[in-house]
Design a protein around this motif. Structure first.
Motif, mmCIF file in Angstrom:
data_model
loop_
_atom_site.group_PDB
_atom_site.id
_atom_site.type_symbol
_atom_site.label_atom_id
_atom_site.label_comp_id
_atom_site.label_asym_id
_atom_site.label_seq_id
_atom_site.Cartn_x
_atom_site.Cartn_y
_atom_site.Cartn_z
ATOM 1 N N ILE A 35 0.851 -1.189 0.000
ATOM 2 C CA ILE A 35 0.000 0.000 0.000
ATOM 3 C C ILE A 35 0.885 1.237 0.000
ATOM 4 O O ILE A 35 2.072 1.166 0.307
ATOM 5 C CB ILE A 35 -0.947 0.050 1.225
ATOM 6 C CG1 ILE A 35 -0.135 0.055 2.526
ATOM 7 C CG2 ILE A 35 -1.956 -1.056 1.197
ATOM 8 C CD1 ILE A 35 -0.955 0.388 3.752
ATOM 9 N N THR A 36 0.298 2.362 -0.341
ATOM 10 C CA THR A 36 0.959 3.657 -0.203
ATOM 11 C C THR A 36 0.194 4.432 0.850
ATOM 12 O O THR A 36 -1.033 4.515 0.797
ATOM 13 C CB THR A 36 0.964 4.416 -1.540
ATOM 14 O OG1 THR A 36 1.635 3.608 -2.515
ATOM 15 C CG2 THR A 36 1.678 5.744 -1.406
ATOM 16 N N VAL A 37 0.928 4.967 1.842
ATOM 17 C CA VAL A 37 0.305 5.701 2.945
ATOM 18 C C VAL A 37 0.945 7.075 3.070
ATOM 19 O O VAL A 37 2.018 7.321 2.540
ATOM 20 C CB VAL A 37 0.442 4.936 4.284
ATOM 21 C CG1 VAL A 37 -0.283 3.611 4.235
ATOM 22 C CG2 VAL A 37 1.894 4.746 4.661
ATOM 23 N N ARG A 38 0.267 7.942 3.810
ATOM 24 C CA ARG A 38 0.817 9.264 4.137
ATOM 25 C C ARG A 38 1.173 9.268 5.618
ATOM 26 O O ARG A 38 0.442 8.742 6.432
ATOM 27 C CB ARG A 38 -0.204 10.364 3.863
ATOM 28 C CG ARG A 38 -0.453 10.608 2.409
ATOM 29 C CD ARG A 38 -1.220 11.925 2.238
ATOM 30 N NE ARG A 38 -1.270 12.292 0.847
ATOM 31 C CZ ARG A 38 -0.321 12.980 0.227
ATOM 32 N NH1 ARG A 38 0.731 13.387 0.876
ATOM 33 N NH2 ARG A 38 -0.445 13.280 -1.052
ATOM 34 N N GLY A 39 2.306 9.875 5.924
ATOM 35 C CA GLY A 39 2.733 9.987 7.312
ATOM 36 C C GLY A 39 3.714 11.121 7.458
ATOM 37 O O GLY A 39 4.282 11.601 6.480
ATOM 38 N N ARG A 40 3.911 11.571 8.686
ATOM 39 C CA ARG A 40 4.851 12.656 8.924
ATOM 40 C C ARG A 40 6.293 12.183 8.797
ATOM 41 O O ARG A 40 7.159 12.932 8.378
ATOM 42 C CB ARG A 40 4.605 13.252 10.305
ATOM 43 C CG ARG A 40 3.302 14.033 10.370
ATOM 44 C CD ARG A 40 3.176 14.758 11.691
ATOM 45 N NE ARG A 40 3.006 13.849 12.814
ATOM 46 C CZ ARG A 40 1.839 13.424 13.278
ATOM 47 N NH1 ARG A 40 0.734 13.829 12.701
ATOM 48 N NH2 ARG A 40 1.776 12.624 14.290
ATOM 49 N N SER A 41 6.554 10.933 9.188
ATOM 50 C CA SER A 41 7.912 10.389 9.100
ATOM 51 C C SER A 41 7.843 8.877 8.982
ATOM 52 O O SER A 41 6.811 8.264 9.261
ATOM 53 C CB SER A 41 8.723 10.779 10.342
ATOM 54 O OG SER A 41 8.224 10.092 11.481
ATOM 55 N N SER A 42 8.962 8.280 8.590
ATOM 56 C CA SER A 42 8.996 6.813 8.497
ATOM 57 C C SER A 42 8.880 6.187 9.878
ATOM 58 O O SER A 42 8.375 5.077 10.020
ATOM 59 C CB SER A 42 10.271 6.346 7.800
ATOM 60 O OG SER A 42 11.406 6.689 8.558
ATOM 61 N N PHE A 43 9.328 6.902 10.922
ATOM 62 C CA PHE A 43 9.208 6.382 12.284
ATOM 63 C C PHE A 43 7.749 6.294 12.716
ATOM 64 O O PHE A 43 7.356 5.357 13.403
ATOM 65 C CB PHE A 43 10.010 7.238 13.269
ATOM 66 C CG PHE A 43 11.482 7.240 12.979
ATOM 67 C CD1 PHE A 43 12.224 6.075 13.095
ATOM 68 C CD2 PHE A 43 12.117 8.391 12.568
ATOM 69 C CE1 PHE A 43 13.575 6.054 12.821
ATOM 70 C CE2 PHE A 43 13.465 8.392 12.282
ATOM 71 C CZ PHE A 43 14.203 7.218 12.413
ATOM 72 N N GLU A 44 6.940 7.279 12.301
ATOM 73 C CA GLU A 44 5.514 7.237 12.596
ATOM 74 C C GLU A 44 4.875 6.029 11.897
ATOM 75 O O GLU A 44 4.081 5.300 12.492
ATOM 76 C CB GLU A 44 4.833 8.514 12.134
ATOM 77 C CG GLU A 44 3.330 8.504 12.350
ATOM 78 C CD GLU A 44 2.615 9.670 11.694
ATOM 79 O OE1 GLU A 44 1.506 9.992 12.152
ATOM 80 O OE2 GLU A 44 3.156 10.237 10.724
ATOM 81 N N VAL A 45 5.235 5.801 10.640
ATOM 82 C CA VAL A 45 4.698 4.664 9.897
ATOM 83 C C VAL A 45 5.144 3.353 10.551
ATOM 84 O O VAL A 45 4.334 2.439 10.740
ATOM 85 C CB VAL A 45 5.122 4.728 8.411
ATOM 86 C CG1 VAL A 45 4.645 3.496 7.658
ATOM 87 C CG2 VAL A 45 4.585 5.991 7.751
ATOM 88 N N GLN A 46 6.413 3.258 10.935
ATOM 89 C CA GLN A 46 6.904 2.047 11.611
ATOM 90 C C GLN A 46 6.157 1.801 12.912
ATOM 91 O O GLN A 46 5.824 0.661 13.228
ATOM 92 C CB GLN A 46 8.402 2.157 11.914
ATOM 93 C CG GLN A 46 9.283 1.819 10.765
ATOM 94 C CD GLN A 46 10.750 1.795 11.170
ATOM 95 O OE1 GLN A 46 11.135 2.221 12.260
ATOM 96 N NE2 GLN A 46 11.573 1.289 10.284
ATOM 97 N N GLY A 104 5.890 13.079 1.953
ATOM 98 C CA GLY A 104 5.123 12.470 3.035
ATOM 99 C C GLY A 104 4.435 11.173 2.659
ATOM 100 O O GLY A 104 3.605 10.674 3.408
ATOM 101 N N LYS A 105 4.773 10.607 1.497
ATOM 102 C CA LYS A 105 4.191 9.333 1.073
ATOM 103 C C LYS A 105 5.203 8.211 1.308
ATOM 104 O O LYS A 105 6.394 8.390 1.092
ATOM 105 C CB LYS A 105 3.808 9.356 -0.405
ATOM 106 C CG LYS A 105 2.650 10.250 -0.728
ATOM 107 C CD LYS A 105 2.305 10.156 -2.195
ATOM 108 C CE LYS A 105 1.162 11.074 -2.542
ATOM 109 N NZ LYS A 105 0.864 11.021 -3.977
#
Length: 149
Positions: A35-46, A104-105
Motif C-alpha cells: 500500500i501507499t500511505v501518508r505519514g509525517r515520518s517513516s518512524f511514525e509509519v513504523q 510524506g508518502k
C-alpha cells in the motif's frame, strides 16, 4: 497478421511483467501485499505498523532503518506443508519494508515467508511464499492505512 486474441495476450503479459510502470501488478521483490500511505515520518509509519501487527498476534523479530520483521507460530496447514509432522518448529514470518516516496508518502510492502527452526539462527530454513496476492496481509496493511489517517 496479428489476431485480436494475440494482441490481448501480449498486452496482458506486458502488464503482468511490469512493462507499464503505472499499471504493473508485480513489483520488484514480488510483495503479496503493498500500500501507499501518508505519514509525517517513516518512524511514525513504523510505529503504526508495529502496533497493528502486534495486535494481530505477531512479535517483532527484527528491526532496521527501513523494515520490520514479525513472527508468530504457523498454522496447521503450514506445519503440515513445511514441518516434519512430529516435532518441528514452524513460524510464519512477515518482513514489512517501508520506502519513502517523497512528499510524506511511503510505500509499505509485506513479504511473507514460512520458517523452520526460527529460533536457531544457524539452522533456520526460510521459505518465501510466492503468492501474487494475500488477503490476510492486505487486510492488515489496510488497517495500517486507516490508523495513519
Amino acid at each position: 497478421m496479428l489476431t485480436p486474441r494475440f494482441v490481448r495476450f501480449v498486452f496482458c503479459a506486458m502488464v503482468l511483467l511490469g512493462a507499464f510502470p503505472a499499471c504493473s501488478i508485480v513489483e520488484p521483490g514480488a510483495p503479496s501485499a503493498a500500500i501507499t500511505v501518508r505519514g509525517r515520518s517513516s518512524f511514525e509509519v513504523q510505529d503504526v505498523v508495529e502496533r497493528v501487527f502486534t495486535a494481530r498476534g505477531y512479535v517483532v523479530a527484527g528491526r532496521s532503518m527501513d523494515s520490520l520483521t514479525f513472527e508468530r507460530d504457523a498454522g496447521k496447514t503450514d506445519r503440515v506443508i513445511y514441518g516434519n509432522w512430529v516435532s518441528g518448529e514452524v513460524s510464519e514470518r512477515a518482513k514489512v519494508v517501508i520506502a519513502s516516496r517523497g512528499g510524506g508518502k511511503y510505500r509499505v510492502r509485506c513479504l511473507p515467508s514460512v520458517v523452520r527452526n526460527a529460533s536457531d539462527i544457524s539452522f533456520q530454513d526460510d521459505n518465501r511464499r510466492w503468492q501474487l496476492f494475500s488477503f490476510h496481509f492486505s487486510g492488515i496493511l489496510r488497517e495500517v492505512r486507516r490508523e495513519l489517517r
